[in-house]
Design a protein around this motif. Structure first.
Motif, PDB file in Angstrom:
ATOM      1  N   LEU A  39       0.858  -1.175   0.000  1.00  0.00           N
ATOM      2  CA  LEU A  39       0.000   0.000   0.000  1.00  0.00           C
ATOM      3  C   LEU A  39       0.899   1.231   0.000  1.00  0.00           C
ATOM      4  O   LEU A  39       1.773   1.363   0.859  1.00  0.00           O
ATOM      5  N   VAL A  40       0.724   2.105  -0.986  1.00  0.00           N
ATOM      6  CA  VAL A  40       1.554   3.303  -1.115  1.00  0.00           C
ATOM      7  C   VAL A  40       0.675   4.531  -0.982  1.00  0.00           C
ATOM      8  O   VAL A  40      -0.361   4.645  -1.638  1.00  0.00           O
ATOM      9  N   LEU A  41       1.089   5.448  -0.135  1.00  0.00           N
ATOM     10  CA  LEU A  41       0.406   6.715   0.081  1.00  0.00           C
ATOM     11  C   LEU A  41       1.229   7.805  -0.581  1.00  0.00           C
ATOM     12  O   LEU A  41       2.427   7.912  -0.348  1.00  0.00           O
ATOM     13  N   GLU A  42       0.591   8.588  -1.449  1.00  0.00           N
ATOM     14  CA  GLU A  42       1.260   9.700  -2.111  1.00  0.00           C
ATOM     15  C   GLU A  42       0.556  10.995  -1.722  1.00  0.00           C
ATOM     16  O   GLU A  42      -0.663  11.099  -1.850  1.00  0.00           O
ATOM     17  N   VAL A  90      -3.925   6.947  -2.895  1.00  0.00           N
ATOM     18  CA  VAL A  90      -3.598   5.658  -2.298  1.00  0.00           C
ATOM     19  C   VAL A  90      -3.503   4.635  -3.428  1.00  0.00           C
ATOM     20  O   VAL A  90      -4.410   4.525  -4.256  1.00  0.00           O
ATOM     21  N   TYR A  91      -2.371   3.930  -3.471  1.00  0.00           N
ATOM     22  CA  TYR A  91      -2.102   2.966  -4.533  1.00  0.00           C
ATOM     23  C   TYR A  91      -1.864   1.568  -3.974  1.00  0.00           C
ATOM     24  O   TYR A  91      -1.350   1.408  -2.868  1.00  0.00           O
ATOM     25  N   ASP A  92      -2.193   0.573  -4.789  1.00  0.00           N
ATOM     26  CA  ASP A  92      -1.743  -0.797  -4.580  1.00  0.00           C
ATOM     27  C   ASP A  92      -0.542  -0.948  -5.510  1.00  0.00           C
ATOM     28  O   ASP A  92      -0.656  -0.710  -6.708  1.00  0.00           O
ATOM     29  N   GLU A  93       0.610  -1.312  -4.958  1.00  0.00           N
ATOM     30  CA  GLU A  93       1.806  -1.496  -5.780  1.00  0.00           C
ATOM     31  C   GLU A  93       2.158  -2.975  -5.829  1.00  0.00           C
ATOM     32  O   GLU A  93       2.221  -3.647  -4.797  1.00  0.00           O
ATOM     33  N   PHE A  94       2.356  -3.488  -7.044  1.00  0.00           N
ATOM     34  CA  PHE A  94       2.703  -4.889  -7.249  1.00  0.00           C
ATOM     35  C   PHE A  94       3.747  -4.973  -8.344  1.00  0.00           C
ATOM     36  O   PHE A  94       3.512  -4.489  -9.458  1.00  0.00           O
ATOM     37  N   GLN A  95       4.896  -5.519  -8.036  1.00  0.00           N
ATOM     38  CA  GLN A  95       6.004  -5.676  -8.981  1.00  0.00           C
ATOM     39  C   GLN A  95       6.343  -4.363  -9.682  1.00  0.00           C
ATOM     40  O   GLN A  95       6.547  -4.318 -10.891  1.00  0.00           O
ATOM     41  N   GLN A  97       4.503  -1.814 -10.347  1.00  0.00           N
ATOM     42  CA  GLN A  97       3.376  -1.160 -11.020  1.00  0.00           C
ATOM     43  C   GLN A  97       2.359  -0.699  -9.976  1.00  0.00           C
ATOM     44  O   GLN A  97       2.038  -1.450  -9.074  1.00  0.00           O
ATOM     45  N   ARG A  98       1.876   0.527 -10.142  1.00  0.00           N
ATOM     46  CA  ARG A  98       0.897   1.063  -9.182  1.00  0.00           C
ATOM     47  C   ARG A  98      -0.489   1.165  -9.797  1.00  0.00           C
ATOM     48  O   ARG A  98      -0.638   1.565 -10.957  1.00  0.00           O
ATOM     49  N   LYS A  99      -1.485   0.804  -8.994  1.00  0.00           N
ATOM     50  CA  LYS A  99      -2.891   0.952  -9.389  1.00  0.00           C
ATOM     51  C   LYS A  99      -3.545   1.880  -8.377  1.00  0.00           C
ATOM     52  O   LYS A  99      -3.490   1.624  -7.175  1.00  0.00           O
ATOM     53  N   LEU A 100      -4.136   2.958  -8.865  1.00  0.00           N
ATOM     54  CA  LEU A 100      -4.782   3.932  -7.995  1.00  0.00           C
ATOM     55  C   LEU A 100      -6.033   3.318  -7.381  1.00  0.00           C
ATOM     56  O   LEU A 100      -6.926   2.850  -8.084  1.00  0.00           O
ATOM     57  N   LEU A 101      -6.071   3.291  -6.047  1.00  0.00           N
ATOM     58  CA  LEU A 101      -7.246   2.772  -5.322  1.00  0.00           C
ATOM     59  C   LEU A 101      -8.220   3.874  -4.965  1.00  0.00           C
ATOM     60  O   LEU A 101      -9.422   3.655  -4.890  1.00  0.00           O
TER      61      LEU A 101
END
Length: 105
Positions: A39-42, A90-95, A97-101
């Motif tokens: 989980l990434v917070l920007e 707030v993003y889900d980051e996987f490998q 790559q980020r997906k905006l949640l």
């Protein structure tokens, strides 16, 4: 997860204090294992500068209601700041790559 933010800057100061108030629940409806998701917070400040931070469940983010997480951003540009909003992504980051949640201004 419900997330609310509040930011304050003191006139003439180079720091911007951000407090995130959140509610985080655990659901037994889904089964999750030790995957590589993070989980990434920007935060994007009124000057357009961004700062990202990885938030780990159970360590940085505690499960429960009415929890708080505080951050401080520093920039010489804040000394002349007289208004504006903070954008929170707030993003889900996987490998890598980020997906905006979700986002909030």
């Amino acid at each position: 997860m419900n997330l609310f933010s509040c930011a304050t800057v003191t006139v003439g100061s180079d720091t911007l204090n951000v407090v995130l108030n959140y509610n985080l629940e655990v659901s037994n409806l889904y089964e999750a294992g030790p995957y590589e998701h993070r989980l990434v917070l920007e935060l994007v400040d009124p000057l357009g500068q961004s700062m990202s931070q990885t938030l780990n469940f159970g360590t940085v983010l505690q499960v429960g209601s009415f929890k708080r997480y505080a951050m401080t951003l520093t920039s010489n540009g804040y000394k002349t700041l007289d208004g504006g909003g903070i954008r929170l992504n707030v993003y889900d980051e996987f490998q890598g790559q980020r997906k905006l949640l979700g986002t909030n201004v």
